[in-house]
Write an enzyme that holds these catalytic residues in place. Structure first.
Site, PDB file in Angstrom:
ATOM      1  N   LYS A  88     -39.675  23.911  -2.549  1.00 52.71           N
ATOM      2  CA  LYS A  88     -38.941  23.211  -1.483  1.00 52.71           C
ATOM      3  C   LYS A  88     -39.518  23.531  -0.108  1.00 52.71           C
ATOM      4  CE  LYS A  88     -34.815  24.972  -2.292  1.00 52.71           C
ATOM      5  NZ  LYS A  88     -35.069  25.870  -3.431  1.00 52.71           N
TER       6      LYS A  88
ATOM      7  N   ARG B   9     -25.978  23.952  -0.596  1.00 45.51           N
ATOM      8  CA  ARG B   9     -26.178  24.797  -1.773  1.00 45.51           C
ATOM      9  C   ARG B   9     -24.983  24.675  -2.719  1.00 45.51           C
ATOM     10  NH1 ARG B   9     -31.014  27.744  -0.557  1.00 45.51           N
ATOM     11  NH2 ARG B   9     -31.279  29.426  -2.026  1.00 45.51           N
TER      12      ARG B   9
ATOM     13  N   ARG C 135     -45.086  35.148  -5.376  1.00 50.03           N
ATOM     14  CA  ARG C 135     -44.912  34.604  -4.025  1.00 50.03           C
ATOM     15  C   ARG C 135     -45.075  35.681  -2.954  1.00 50.03           C
ATOM     16  NH1 ARG C 135     -40.013  30.508  -2.925  1.00 50.03           N
ATOM     17  NH2 ARG C 135     -38.621  32.283  -3.139  1.00 50.03           N
TER      18      ARG C 135
ATOM     19  N   ARG D 233     -40.624  38.964  -0.940  1.00 48.32           N
ATOM     20  CA  ARG D 233     -39.226  38.933  -0.504  1.00 48.32           C
ATOM     21  C   ARG D 233     -38.405  39.857  -1.389  1.00 48.32           C
ATOM     22  NH1 ARG D 233     -37.461  32.703   0.036  1.00 48.32           N
ATOM     23  NH2 ARG D 233     -35.664  33.546  -1.062  1.00 48.32           N
TER      24      ARG D 233
ATOM     25  N   ARG E 102     -30.208  34.026  -9.191  1.00 47.91           N
ATOM     26  CA  ARG E 102     -30.348  32.862  -8.299  1.00 47.91           C
ATOM     27  C   ARG E 102     -30.431  31.572  -9.107  1.00 47.91           C
ATOM     28  NH1 ARG E 102     -35.340  34.708  -5.100  1.00 47.91           N
ATOM     29  NH2 ARG E 102     -35.219  32.728  -3.981  1.00 47.91           N
TER      30      ARG E 102
HETATM   31  P1  AMP Z   1     -33.940  30.501   0.123  1.00 43.96           P
HETATM   32  O1  AMP Z   1     -34.849  31.025   1.181  1.00 43.96           O
HETATM   33  O2  AMP Z   1     -33.540  29.081   0.326  1.00 43.96           O
HETATM   34  O3  AMP Z   1     -34.440  30.809  -1.267  1.00 43.96           O
HETATM   35  O4  AMP Z   1     -32.561  31.340   0.262  1.00 43.96           O
HETATM   36  C1  AMP Z   1     -32.540  32.738   0.076  1.00 43.96           C
HETATM   37  C2  AMP Z   1     -31.097  33.200  -0.013  1.00 43.96           C
HETATM   38  O5  AMP Z   1     -30.410  32.902   1.215  1.00 43.96           O
HETATM   39  C3  AMP Z   1     -30.250  32.545  -1.099  1.00 43.96           C
HETATM   40  O6  AMP Z   1     -30.427  33.156  -2.378  1.00 43.96           O
HETATM   41  C4  AMP Z   1     -28.846  32.770  -0.543  1.00 43.96           C
HETATM   42  O7  AMP Z   1     -28.440  34.107  -0.694  1.00 43.96           O
HETATM   43  C5  AMP Z   1     -29.056  32.546   0.963  1.00 43.96           C
HETATM   44  N1  AMP Z   1     -28.868  31.126   1.342  1.00 43.96           N
HETATM   45  C6  AMP Z   1     -29.826  30.249   1.754  1.00 43.96           C
HETATM   46  N2  AMP Z   1     -29.301  29.049   2.034  1.00 43.96           N
HETATM   47  C7  AMP Z   1     -27.967  29.156   1.765  1.00 43.96           C
HETATM   48  C8  AMP Z   1     -26.881  28.253   1.820  1.00 43.96           C
HETATM   49  N3  AMP Z   1     -27.042  26.967   2.198  1.00 43.96           N
HETATM   50  N4  AMP Z   1     -25.643  28.719   1.478  1.00 43.96           N
HETATM   51  C9  AMP Z   1     -25.455  29.995   1.105  1.00 43.96           C
HETATM   52  N5  AMP Z   1     -26.444  30.904   1.014  1.00 43.96           N
HETATM   53  C10 AMP Z   1     -27.699  30.499   1.334  1.00 43.96           C
END
Ligand code: AMP
Length: 211
Positions: A13, A86, A121, A154, A165
């Site tokens: 994404k 989400r 990653r 990360r 996740r």
């Molecule tokens: P990402 O970078 O999109 O993989 O997000 C990493 C983490 O950030 C996720 O596993 C959640 O813990 C948190 N996170 C990101 N976007 C959201 C969202 N829209 N709602 C809730 N938690 C989020």
């Protein structure tokens, strides 16, 4: 033009949203990046956010929506949302706040592929660029091509947290796909090929949606 890119963690994404944002001159807004920026502050809220992110859960809608609203308010040209919504509640909040979504792209990638992608990653904490130890190597080992900072893994990109996740994705995020299908703006794109082919498939879906 307002766009959404959906898909499991590690589906690509962020990589695709960045490319599409540049090509269409819209803002790339990643709620994960906004939250990781918050972690740089030393507050009680940031400690709580860190705990939730490191466990693979979802941060509260209230916190994420506040960050998103602040970020989106100056964007006149539209945006591509990466990592938001989400869950269904977040999708409904977007509707209630009057953000019309022109196209939603759902990247399809199998769970087995996800685990391999995420374990290699590499992330730049300074400029949020993303690389991969095998598929998208930085020019200098562990150094960001964009800003020269050190690349790291990360803290939520390990096998145990990835499994959580993925569960959260299947349970809470996948139902959103139906939400956007019912609105008639959804296109599913195979996210397992090479980056350029996937970008072209996404661009063609967006131009069809805009017709
Ligand atoms: P990402 O970078 O999109 O993989 O997000 C990493 C983490 O950030 C996720 O596993 C959640 O813990 C948190 N996170 C990101 N976007 C959201 C969202 N829209 N709602 C809730 N938690 C989020």
């Amino acid at each position: 033009m307002n766009l959404i890119i959906l898909g499991p963690p590690g589906a690509g994404k962020g990589t695709q949203a960045k490319i599409i944002a540049e090509k269409l001159d819209v803002a790339h807004i990643s709620t994960g990046d906004l939250l990781r920026d918050e972690l740089k502050k030393d507050t009680e809220t940031s400690a709580r956010i860190k705990e939730i992110m490191n466990s693979g859960g979802l941060v509260s809608d209230e916190i994420v929506v506040e960050l998103l609203e602040k970020r989106v308010k100056d964007e006149k040209n539209g945006f591509i949302l990466d990592g938001f919504p989400r869950n269904l509640e977040q999708a409904e909040i977007l509707d209630e706040k009057g953000f019309d979504i022109d196209a939603a792209i759902a990247l399809d990638v199998m769970d087995e592929t996800i685990v391999e992608r995420i374990s290699g990653r590499l992330f730049c904490q300074s400029c949020c660029a993303v690389f991969h130890a095998k598929y998208h190597k930085p020019k200098k080992e562990n150094i960001c091509d964009v800003c020269g900072a050190a690349l790291t893994q990360r803290s939520d990109d390990n096998a145990e947290v990835v499994e959580k996740r993925l569960n959260v994705y299947h349970e809470l995020t996948e139902p959103i796909i139906v939400h956007y299908a019912e609105k008639g703006v959804l296109t599913a794109v195979d996210g397992s090929g090479n980056v350029e082919d996937i970008t072209n498939a996404i661009l063609s879906a967006i131009s069809k949606a805009a017709e």
